[in-house]
Design a protein around this motif. Structure first.
Motif, PDB file in Angstrom:
ATOM      1  N   SER A   1      13.942   7.130   6.421  1.00 42.99           N
ATOM      2  CA  SER A   1      13.941   7.572   5.021  1.00 42.99           C
ATOM      3  C   SER A   1      15.200   8.346   4.665  1.00 42.99           C
ATOM      4  O   SER A   1      15.615   8.383   3.488  1.00 42.99           O
ATOM      5  CB  SER A   1      12.709   8.422   4.735  1.00 42.99           C
ATOM      6  OG  SER A   1      12.690   9.574   5.566  1.00 42.99           O
TER       7      SER A   1
ATOM      8  N   LEU B   1       2.014  -2.123  -1.118  1.00 44.23           N
ATOM      9  CA  LEU B   1       3.009  -1.609  -2.063  1.00 44.23           C
ATOM     10  C   LEU B   1       2.798  -2.103  -3.492  1.00 44.23           C
ATOM     11  O   LEU B   1       3.331  -1.511  -4.428  1.00 44.23           O
ATOM     12  CB  LEU B   1       4.416  -1.977  -1.585  1.00 44.23           C
ATOM     13  CG  LEU B   1       4.873  -1.320  -0.278  1.00 44.23           C
ATOM     14  CD1 LEU B   1       6.284  -1.784   0.081  1.00 44.23           C
ATOM     15  CD2 LEU B   1       4.821   0.201  -0.373  1.00 44.23           C
TER      16      LEU B   1
ATOM     17  N   ALA C   1      10.060   3.127  -5.607  1.00 39.62           N
ATOM     18  CA  ALA C   1       9.824   4.440  -6.218  1.00 39.62           C
ATOM     19  C   ALA C   1      10.828   4.731  -7.325  1.00 39.62           C
ATOM     20  O   ALA C   1      10.523   5.454  -8.279  1.00 39.62           O
ATOM     21  CB  ALA C   1       9.885   5.529  -5.148  1.00 39.62           C
TER      22      ALA C   1
ATOM     23  N   GLU D   1      10.630   0.963   0.057  1.00 31.70           N
ATOM     24  CA  GLU D   1       9.758   1.966  -0.567  1.00 31.70           C
ATOM     25  C   GLU D   1      10.530   2.861  -1.529  1.00 31.70           C
ATOM     26  O   GLU D   1      10.045   3.192  -2.620  1.00 31.70           O
ATOM     27  CB  GLU D   1       9.078   2.791   0.522  1.00 31.70           C
ATOM     28  CG  GLU D   1       8.099   1.973   1.357  1.00 31.70           C
ATOM     29  CD  GLU D   1       7.580   2.709   2.574  1.00 31.70           C
ATOM     30  OE1 GLU D   1       6.468   2.365   3.050  1.00 31.70           O
ATOM     31  OE2 GLU D   1       8.267   3.630   3.066  1.00 31.70           O
ATOM     32  N   ALA D   2      11.747   3.236  -1.143  1.00 30.91           N
ATOM     33  CA  ALA D   2      12.556   4.103  -1.999  1.00 30.91           C
ATOM     34  C   ALA D   2      12.993   3.384  -3.274  1.00 30.91           C
ATOM     35  O   ALA D   2      13.007   3.973  -4.360  1.00 30.91           O
ATOM     36  CB  ALA D   2      13.777   4.604  -1.225  1.00 30.91           C
TER      37      ALA D   2
END
Length: 242
Positions: free
Chosen positions: A212, A51, A29, A25-26
């Motif tokens: 995270s 996603l 992004a 996810e990071a």
């Protein structure tokens, strides 16, 4: 000056949960496209649907010799290149050595050590040919100190720390950066073997971090200018005490 990840192709193993999912996810992004490697085909389908187009499913059973060997070729067939390999897949055994059966020990050492070595070995020719690349391995604070309640796990992470740092020296002349992120206890399924009272005490004392917070460290490592290598980033809960 920080490097951009826009347009980069990353492959992340163990990507369907925990640190692997958070890193996926990071990276997305930050502008990268991520090939999510995991054996859980159903979970990959659900996550990539959520996603979007820059998440690509790659169903691979890293414990199966043939499936593991086909991982890099299958990724290259889908994407054409691999700029970043994050070897994150792993498992955990806690407790006294006599509490672990030998089959479980074999499985953990295969996934935590052998698979990492094989994945790195398989991606090296591609990265050398391109003259660039990043390899990041999820190690552990357990690879820096002998933790008495997890001798098998600590042993595997000591091995990986040695492997990562020797490969860093082998590959830096080819424009390939190799480093590791070494988290303390992370809130994830890997802590399922912890005694319940110890897990609860760690939660109550603030001695666990979120996935995270590890993925933030990975992105930091990958976005340094090319003349900088973060060889190891140890990420600990502030109240973690060993």
């Amino acid at each position: 000056m920080a490097e951009t990840l826009n347009g980069k192709i990353a492959a992340v193993t163990g990507a369907a949960s925990g640190i692997g999912l958070a890193t996926t996810e990071a990276l997305i992004a930050a502008g990268a496209t991520v090939v999510m490697v995991d054996r859980d085909e159903r979970a990959l389908g659900e996550i990539t649907a959520r996603l979007g187009d820059r998440a690509i499913a790659q169903t691979t059973d890293l414990l199966d010799t043939e499936s593991c060997a086909q991982m890099v070729p299958e990724i290259l067939a889908k994407t054409g290149r691999i700029d970043i390999l994050h070897c994150n897949a792993g498992t955990y055994i806690g407790g006294d050595l006599t509490e672990s059966d030998t089959a479980t020990i074999d499985r953990m050492l295969t996934l935590n050590v052998n698979v990492v070595m094989k994945n790195v070995r398989d991606v090296i020719p591609h990265m050398i040919e391109r003259g660039s690349g990043d390899i990041v391995v999820t190690a552990s604070v357990a690879g820096h100190m002998p933790i008495q309640w997890e001798p098998v796990y600590s042993g595997s992470k000591w091995a990986i720390t040695c492997f990562v740092q020797t490969m860093r020296r082998q590959l830096n002349k080819h424009g390939i950066r190799v480093g590791q992120v070494s988290p303390g206890p992370v809130i994830s399924a890997l802590l399922a073997d912890w005694p319940p009272e110890r897990l609860q005490a760690a939660k109550d004392s603030g001695s666990l971090i979120e996935p995270s917070e590890v993925s933030d460290a990975v992105v930091y490592m990958l976005t340094r200018s090319r003349n900088v290598t973060i060889r190891d980033m140890i990420v600990l809960p502030t109240n973690f005490d060993i």
